[in-house]
Design a protein around this motif. Structure first.
Motif, PDB file in Angstrom:
ATOM      1  N   LEU A 183       0.688  -1.065  -0.249  1.00 45.33           N
ATOM      2  CA  LEU A 183       0.313   0.194  -0.267  1.00 45.33           C
ATOM      3  C   LEU A 183       0.469   1.179  -0.045  1.00 45.33           C
ATOM      4  O   LEU A 183       0.697   2.552  -0.739  1.00 45.33           O
ATOM      5  CB  LEU A 183      -1.145   0.262   0.987  1.00 45.33           C
ATOM      6  CG  LEU A 183      -1.936  -1.416   1.247  1.00 45.33           C
ATOM      7  CD1 LEU A 183      -2.663  -0.806   2.198  1.00 45.33           C
ATOM      8  CD2 LEU A 183      -2.612  -1.329   0.046  1.00 45.33           C
ATOM      9  N   SER A 184       1.510   1.126   0.473  1.00 44.05           N
ATOM     10  CA  SER A 184       2.861   2.044   0.555  1.00 44.05           C
ATOM     11  C   SER A 184       4.540   2.174   0.830  1.00 44.05           C
ATOM     12  O   SER A 184       4.489   1.476   1.177  1.00 44.05           O
ATOM     13  CB  SER A 184       2.485   3.322   1.972  1.00 44.05           C
ATOM     14  OG  SER A 184       2.840   2.828   3.056  1.00 44.05           O
ATOM     15  N   VAL A 185       5.519   2.787   0.521  1.00 47.44           N
ATOM     16  CA  VAL A 185       6.735   2.758   0.856  1.00 47.44           C
ATOM     17  C   VAL A 185       6.585   3.476   0.974  1.00 47.44           C
ATOM     18  O   VAL A 185       7.107   5.001   0.728  1.00 47.44           O
ATOM     19  CB  VAL A 185       7.379   2.421  -0.798  1.00 47.44           C
ATOM     20  CG1 VAL A 185       8.769   2.459  -0.705  1.00 47.44           C
ATOM     21  CG2 VAL A 185       6.593   1.114  -1.621  1.00 47.44           C
ATOM     22  N   ARG A 186       7.760   3.528   2.262  1.00 45.73           N
ATOM     23  CA  ARG A 186       8.271   4.665   3.092  1.00 45.73           C
ATOM     24  C   ARG A 186       9.849   4.370   3.877  1.00 45.73           C
ATOM     25  O   ARG A 186       9.897   3.841   3.514  1.00 45.73           O
ATOM     26  CB  ARG A 186       7.409   4.523   4.546  1.00 45.73           C
ATOM     27  CG  ARG A 186       5.904   4.985   3.897  1.00 45.73           C
ATOM     28  CD  ARG A 186       5.620   6.770   3.728  1.00 45.73           C
ATOM     29  NE  ARG A 186       4.656   7.008   3.503  1.00 45.73           N
ATOM     30  CZ  ARG A 186       3.554   7.144   2.255  1.00 45.73           C
ATOM     31  NH1 ARG A 186       4.403   6.330   0.920  1.00 45.73           N
ATOM     32  NH2 ARG A 186       2.560   7.522   1.981  1.00 45.73           N
ATOM     33  N   GLN A 187      10.527   5.711   3.680  1.00 44.14           N
ATOM     34  CA  GLN A 187      11.579   5.527   4.438  1.00 44.14           C
ATOM     35  C   GLN A 187      11.669   6.047   5.875  1.00 44.14           C
ATOM     36  O   GLN A 187      11.101   7.360   6.466  1.00 44.14           O
ATOM     37  CB  GLN A 187      12.631   6.398   3.009  1.00 44.14           C
ATOM     38  CG  GLN A 187      14.450   5.801   3.545  1.00 44.14           C
ATOM     39  CD  GLN A 187      14.791   6.108   2.257  1.00 44.14           C
ATOM     40  OE1 GLN A 187      14.626   6.594   1.158  1.00 44.14           O
ATOM     41  NE2 GLN A 187      16.728   6.576   2.985  1.00 44.14           N
ATOM     42  N   ALA A 188      12.581   5.163   5.905  1.00 46.93           N
ATOM     43  CA  ALA A 188      13.008   6.238   7.968  1.00 46.93           C
ATOM     44  C   ALA A 188      14.279   5.558   8.507  1.00 46.93           C
ATOM     45  O   ALA A 188      14.506   4.543   8.333  1.00 46.93           O
ATOM     46  CB  ALA A 188      11.699   5.458   8.647  1.00 46.93           C
ATOM     47  N   GLY A 189      15.415   6.275   8.447  1.00 41.73           N
ATOM     48  CA  GLY A 189      16.378   6.726   7.991  1.00 41.73           C
ATOM     49  C   GLY A 189      17.151   6.514   7.397  1.00 41.73           C
ATOM     50  O   GLY A 189      17.344   5.535   6.429  1.00 41.73           O
ATOM     51  N   ALA A 190      17.562   5.060   7.696  1.00 41.58           N
ATOM     52  CA  ALA A 190      18.439   4.187   6.498  1.00 41.58           C
ATOM     53  C   ALA A 190      18.077   2.828   6.382  1.00 41.58           C
ATOM     54  O   ALA A 190      17.950   1.434   5.628  1.00 41.58           O
ATOM     55  CB  ALA A 190      19.725   3.143   7.258  1.00 41.58           C
ATOM     56  N   MET A 191      16.415   2.849   6.824  1.00 41.91           N
ATOM     57  CA  MET A 191      15.501   1.539   6.347  1.00 41.91           C
ATOM     58  C   MET A 191      14.607   2.151   5.688  1.00 41.91           C
ATOM     59  O   MET A 191      13.950   3.557   5.862  1.00 41.91           O
ATOM     60  CB  MET A 191      14.385   1.642   7.783  1.00 41.91           C
ATOM     61  CG  MET A 191      14.382  -0.555   7.820  1.00 41.91           C
ATOM     62  SD  MET A 191      15.300  -1.731   7.023  1.00 41.91           S
ATOM     63  CE  MET A 191      16.162  -1.867   8.859  1.00 41.91           C
ATOM     64  N   THR A 192      13.653   1.237   4.590  1.00 43.59           N
ATOM     65  CA  THR A 192      13.016   1.385   3.722  1.00 43.59           C
ATOM     66  C   THR A 192      11.549   0.879   4.594  1.00 43.59           C
ATOM     67  O   THR A 192      11.945  -0.806   4.492  1.00 43.59           O
ATOM     68  CB  THR A 192      13.125   1.123   2.202  1.00 43.59           C
ATOM     69  OG1 THR A 192      14.513   1.999   2.150  1.00 43.59           O
ATOM     70  CG2 THR A 192      11.725   1.686   1.512  1.00 43.59           C
ATOM     71  N   TYR A 193      10.631   0.613   4.729  1.00 38.78           N
ATOM     72  CA  TYR A 193       9.330  -0.405   5.166  1.00 38.78           C
ATOM     73  C   TYR A 193       8.417  -0.437   3.695  1.00 38.78           C
ATOM     74  O   TYR A 193       8.097   0.676   2.976  1.00 38.78           O
ATOM     75  CB  TYR A 193       8.084   0.438   5.785  1.00 38.78           C
ATOM     76  CG  TYR A 193       9.094   0.393   7.563  1.00 38.78           C
ATOM     77  CD1 TYR A 193       8.807  -0.193   8.401  1.00 38.78           C
ATOM     78  CD2 TYR A 193      10.488   1.800   7.149  1.00 38.78           C
ATOM     79  CE1 TYR A 193       9.969  -0.800   9.707  1.00 38.78           C
ATOM     80  CE2 TYR A 193      11.028   1.954   8.593  1.00 38.78           C
ATOM     81  CZ  TYR A 193      11.160   0.675   9.619  1.00 38.78           C
ATOM     82  OH  TYR A 193      11.412   0.294  10.593  1.00 38.78           O
ATOM     83  N   ALA A 206       7.432  -5.107   5.168  1.00 40.99           N
ATOM     84  CA  ALA A 206       8.766  -5.900   5.004  1.00 40.99           C
ATOM     85  C   ALA A 206       9.482  -5.017   5.367  1.00 40.99           C
ATOM     86  O   ALA A 206       9.149  -3.814   4.285  1.00 40.99           O
ATOM     87  CB  ALA A 206       8.985  -6.569   3.765  1.00 40.99           C
ATOM     88  N   THR A 207      11.079  -5.510   5.246  1.00 38.12           N
ATOM     89  CA  THR A 207      11.863  -3.971   5.330  1.00 38.12           C
ATOM     90  C   THR A 207      12.610  -4.379   4.969  1.00 38.12           C
ATOM     91  O   THR A 207      13.878  -5.305   4.757  1.00 38.12           O
ATOM     92  CB  THR A 207      12.409  -3.669   7.192  1.00 38.12           C
ATOM     93  OG1 THR A 207      12.947  -4.914   7.891  1.00 38.12           O
ATOM     94  CG2 THR A 207      11.014  -3.641   7.614  1.00 38.12           C
ATOM     95  N   ILE A 208      13.571  -3.139   4.005  1.00 39.43           N
ATOM     96  CA  ILE A 208      15.050  -3.097   3.578  1.00 39.43           C
ATOM     97  C   ILE A 208      16.400  -1.885   4.106  1.00 39.43           C
ATOM     98  O   ILE A 208      15.230  -0.941   3.818  1.00 39.43           O
ATOM     99  CB  ILE A 208      14.140  -3.075   1.816  1.00 39.43           C
ATOM    100  CG1 ILE A 208      13.304  -4.298   1.631  1.00 39.43           C
ATOM    101  CG2 ILE A 208      16.149  -3.270   1.050  1.00 39.43           C
ATOM    102  CD1 ILE A 208      12.689  -4.167   0.020  1.00 39.43           C
ATOM    103  N   SER A 209      16.882  -2.601   4.487  1.00 45.90           N
ATOM    104  CA  SER A 209      18.114  -1.781   5.213  1.00 45.90           C
ATOM    105  C   SER A 209      18.866  -0.941   3.623  1.00 45.90           C
ATOM    106  O   SER A 209      19.031  -1.857   2.331  1.00 45.90           O
ATOM    107  CB  SER A 209      19.068  -2.508   5.616  1.00 45.90           C
ATOM    108  OG  SER A 209      19.765  -2.943   4.463  1.00 45.90           O
ATOM    109  N   LYS A 210      19.396   0.180   3.725  1.00 45.00           N
ATOM    110  CA  LYS A 210      20.258   1.202   3.185  1.00 45.00           C
ATOM    111  C   LYS A 210      21.252   0.547   2.186  1.00 45.00           C
ATOM    112  O   LYS A 210      21.425   0.164   0.865  1.00 45.00           O
ATOM    113  CB  LYS A 210      20.306   2.761   3.559  1.00 45.00           C
ATOM    114  CG  LYS A 210      21.367   2.934   2.625  1.00 45.00           C
ATOM    115  CD  LYS A 210      21.816   4.305   2.809  1.00 45.00           C
ATOM    116  CE  LYS A 210      22.152   5.718   2.110  1.00 45.00           C
ATOM    117  NZ  LYS A 210      22.817   6.563   2.672  1.00 45.00           N
ATOM    118  N   ARG A 211      21.749  -0.972   3.068  1.00 46.26           N
ATOM    119  CA  ARG A 211      23.135  -1.861   2.275  1.00 46.26           C
ATOM    120  C   ARG A 211      22.628  -2.492   1.426  1.00 46.26           C
ATOM    121  O   ARG A 211      23.021  -3.280   0.481  1.00 46.26           O
ATOM    122  CB  ARG A 211      24.119  -2.248   3.349  1.00 46.26           C
ATOM    123  CG  ARG A 211      23.180  -2.877   4.176  1.00 46.26           C
ATOM    124  CD  ARG A 211      24.069  -3.588   5.137  1.00 46.26           C
ATOM    125  NE  ARG A 211      23.360  -4.754   5.973  1.00 46.26           N
ATOM    126  CZ  ARG A 211      22.633  -4.566   7.415  1.00 46.26           C
ATOM    127  NH1 ARG A 211      22.409  -3.719   7.426  1.00 46.26           N
ATOM    128  NH2 ARG A 211      21.702  -5.453   7.727  1.00 46.26           N
TER     129      ARG A 211
END
Length: 266
Positions: A183-193, A206-211
């Motif tokens: 439903l949405s893609v949001r970034q908080a700090g180094a993490m994308t949700y 689902a969480t995806i880190s910047k690396r």
């Protein structure tokens, strides 16, 4: 009586076609995916657990590329007990438990034991295989088992619905497969949700880190493009409020067709 009109030329042509087909089959077999460098051979002395075996020379082998189900150990026993096997992988470095990670092949078979387990619904793809062709072949084996509802896929709850976060949350600490619409893609700090629910604290994400982003970019996937797309994710369930799966490998995410039936891969 009908007269045989087959000429020597026709016989020769047929023999030529047979030989050509055999040569082609041999070439196809040698080009089969997952045929990594041999990392040794041995005889299976024991099935240690649902994903590990011990050879008669004392080596402990972890079957890479799969996560076990309730039937994996029994299936492994049937497939491997007392059998001679070949180990294949791109790296034979032992893991922290001293196990050698490998794809396991029985005798001269071109199909790995992992692929056989997946095709029968006795295992789940873990997405840890980095080689693209091999990963795709293992996923295809799993997809066929899902289509035929074999093994663990006979259970309708084998794939969790992202719209039912409580069902996913009940599986904390387990490896799960979840489907739903982002439903949405949001970034908080180094993490994308990747948010599958409107309530960010209780819905599945689902969480995806910047690396990890470069791996998605190399695969031609921008995370923002996943918004409003149906996807399937797999991994270990975490979370105290809303359930989470941490995505560390591109193979943990599958894009689904808009009208695709649940559990079937394009």
């Amino acid at each position: 009586m009908e007269r045989n009109t087959t000429s020597p030329g026709h016989v020769a042509q047929r023999l030529h076609l047979i030989v050509a087909s055999l040569l082609f089959a041999g070439h196809a077999a040698s080009a089969s995916p997952c045929q990594f460098e041999s990392q040794g051979e041995g005889r299976v002395a024991a099935i240690v657990d649902a994903r590990s075996i011990r050879l008669d020379d004392g080596r402990e082998i972890r079957l890479t590329g799969i996560e076990p189900t309730a039937t994996t150990k029994l299936a492994l026993t049937s497939l491997l007990a007392g059998r001679d096997v070949t180990l294949r992988s791109s790296d034979d470095t032992p893991d922290r438990y001293g196990r050698q990670n490998a794809l396991v092949f029985v005798g001269e078979s071109d199909a790995s034991v992992q692929a056989t387990l997946l095709a029968e619904g006795d295992a789940i793809v873990s997405a840890e295989i980095a080689d693209r062709d091999c990963a795709a072949a293992l996923m295809a084996s799993e997809a066929e088992a899902r289509r035929q509802k074999k093994g663990s896929w006979a259970d309708p709850s084998a794939i969790k619905n992202a719209e039912s976060p409580d069902d996913i949350l009940a599986g904390i600490g387990r490896f799960m497969v979840v489907e739903g619409k982002v439903l949405s893609v949001r970034q908080a700090g180094a993490m994308t949700y990747l948010n599958f629910g409107r309530n960010w604290t209780r819905g599945f994400a689902a969480t995806i880190s910047k690396r990890t982003l470069p791996a998605f970019e190399s695969a031609g996937i921008t995370l923002k493009s996943l918004e409003n797309r149906r996807i399937r994710v797999r991994g270990w369930v975490e979370g105290n409020t809303g359930p989470r799966i941490d995505i560390r490998l591109v193979g943990q995410v599958e894009l689904l067709g808009a009208n695709e039936p649940t559990g079937v891969r394009p």
